[in-house]
Design an enzyme around this catalytic site. Structure first.
Site, PDB file in Angstrom:
ATOM      1  N   GLU A  17       0.115   9.032  -3.590  1.00 14.47           N
ATOM      2  CA  GLU A  17      -0.295   9.998  -2.565  1.00 14.47           C
ATOM      3  C   GLU A  17      -1.351  10.959  -3.104  1.00 14.47           C
ATOM      4  O   GLU A  17      -1.639  10.990  -4.309  1.00 14.47           O
ATOM      5  CB  GLU A  17       0.942  10.751  -2.063  1.00 14.47           C
ATOM      6  CG  GLU A  17       1.924   9.787  -1.419  1.00 14.47           C
ATOM      7  CD  GLU A  17       3.102  10.456  -0.734  1.00 14.47           C
ATOM      8  OE1 GLU A  17       3.350  11.657  -0.975  1.00 14.47           O
ATOM      9  OE2 GLU A  17       3.772   9.753   0.043  1.00 14.47           O
ATOM     10  N   CYS A  25      -1.174   2.854  -0.320  1.00 15.83           N
ATOM     11  CA  CYS A  25       0.147   2.228  -0.239  1.00 15.83           C
ATOM     12  C   CYS A  25       0.416   1.347  -1.461  1.00 15.83           C
ATOM     13  O   CYS A  25      -0.515   0.839  -2.103  1.00 15.83           O
ATOM     14  CB  CYS A  25       0.243   1.358   1.004  1.00 15.83           C
ATOM     15  SG  CYS A  25       0.281   2.266   2.545  1.00 15.83           S
ATOM     16  N   GLU A  29       1.529  -1.693  -1.515  1.00 12.17           N
ATOM     17  CA  GLU A  29       1.055  -3.072  -1.322  1.00 12.17           C
ATOM     18  C   GLU A  29      -0.417  -3.201  -1.692  1.00 12.17           C
ATOM     19  O   GLU A  29      -0.830  -4.149  -2.355  1.00 12.17           O
ATOM     20  CB  GLU A  29       1.231  -3.490   0.147  1.00 12.17           C
ATOM     21  CG  GLU A  29       2.667  -3.475   0.635  1.00 12.17           C
ATOM     22  CD  GLU A  29       3.083  -2.143   1.237  1.00 12.17           C
ATOM     23  OE1 GLU A  29       2.709  -1.071   0.699  1.00 12.17           O
ATOM     24  OE2 GLU A  29       3.801  -2.170   2.253  1.00 12.17           O
ATOM     25  N   CYS A  66      -2.331  -2.306   5.402  1.00  8.14           N
ATOM     26  CA  CYS A  66      -1.943  -3.297   4.390  1.00  8.14           C
ATOM     27  C   CYS A  66      -1.869  -4.692   4.993  1.00  8.14           C
ATOM     28  O   CYS A  66      -2.226  -5.683   4.344  1.00  8.14           O
ATOM     29  CB  CYS A  66      -0.613  -2.910   3.749  1.00  8.14           C
ATOM     30  SG  CYS A  66      -0.771  -1.437   2.708  1.00  8.14           S
TER      31      CYS A  66
HETATM   32  N1  THU Z   1       3.715   3.550   2.284  1.00  8.09           N
HETATM   33  C1  THU Z   1       3.542   2.467   1.484  1.00  8.09           C
HETATM   34  O1  THU Z   1       3.307   2.595   0.279  1.00  8.09           O
HETATM   35  N2  THU Z   1       3.643   1.234   2.057  1.00  8.09           N
HETATM   36  C2  THU Z   1       3.956   1.007   3.362  1.00  8.09           C
HETATM   37  O2  THU Z   1       3.964  -0.124   3.796  1.00  8.09           O
HETATM   38  C3  THU Z   1       4.274   2.133   4.223  1.00  8.09           C
HETATM   39  C4  THU Z   1       3.941   3.477   3.708  1.00  8.09           C
HETATM   40  C5  THU Z   1       3.672   4.884   1.676  1.00  8.09           C
HETATM   41  C6  THU Z   1       2.508   5.737   2.073  1.00  8.09           C
HETATM   42  C7  THU Z   1       3.052   7.120   1.833  1.00  8.09           C
HETATM   43  O3  THU Z   1       2.851   7.459   0.467  1.00  8.09           O
HETATM   44  C8  THU Z   1       4.537   7.000   2.067  1.00  8.09           C
HETATM   45  O4  THU Z   1       4.822   5.610   2.049  1.00  8.09           O
HETATM   46  C9  THU Z   1       5.024   7.601   3.364  1.00  8.09           C
HETATM   47  O5  THU Z   1       4.353   7.100   4.437  1.00  8.09           O
END
Ligand code: THU
Length: 126
Positions: free
Chosen positions: A44, A53, A55, A89
């Site tokens: 983040e 994300c 992925e 993603c």
């Molecule tokens: N997030 C992911 O890493 N992958 C996903 O498929 C959904 C969301 C993360 C983004 C953010 O840091 C946190 O989850 C909350 O949305």
């Protein structure tokens, strides 16, 4: 690479998640065509918009090392239930994981598989 093994690698990667804003940690592990595994976590940012994300972190690590075709990706999160990939993603999967599978674990610990095509039907491709 067994699905269970891949899920475990995703769980290990989740430990490095940098998620001070959402407190929602995600881990991913993707297998390239040559069998190499790349792991990733969500990263983040205080701007929120610059967040990456898990992925995409995993897939981009592979692409940055010359792998542009992945067979399957395991995704886990602190939700401890099926954590489906976000739309961005899925679009990246449509580029690098055509015909690939998404491996998730439900809250009972049962592994579920979904195809990239079923998660993003009629994807924009060129
Ligand atoms: N997030 C992911 O890493 N992958 C996903 O498929 C959904 C969301 C993360 C983004 C953010 O840091 C946190 O989850 C909350 O949305």
């Amino acid at each position: 690479m067994e699905n269970r093994e891949l899920i475990n690698l995703a769980k290990q990667a989740m430990e490095n998640a940098y998620a001070p804003y959402s407190s929602f940690k995600v881990g991913a592990a993707v297998v390239g065509k040559k069998g190499t595994v790349y792991t990733g976590c969500n990263i983040e940012n205080v701007s929120y918009g610059a967040t990456n994300c898990a992925e995409r972190t995993a897939m981009f690590k592979g692409v940055s090392e010359g792998e542009i075709e992945f067979k399957k990706i395991a995704i886990v999160s602190t939700a401890q239930d099926l954590t489906f990939p976000c739309g961005i993603c899925r679009q990246v999967m449509a580029e690098f994981m055509r015909g690939g599978m998404v491996i998730l674990e439900d809250k009972e610990g049962i592994i579920k598989e979904f195809s990239v095509e079923e998660l993003l039907p009629k994807a924009f491709v060129r």
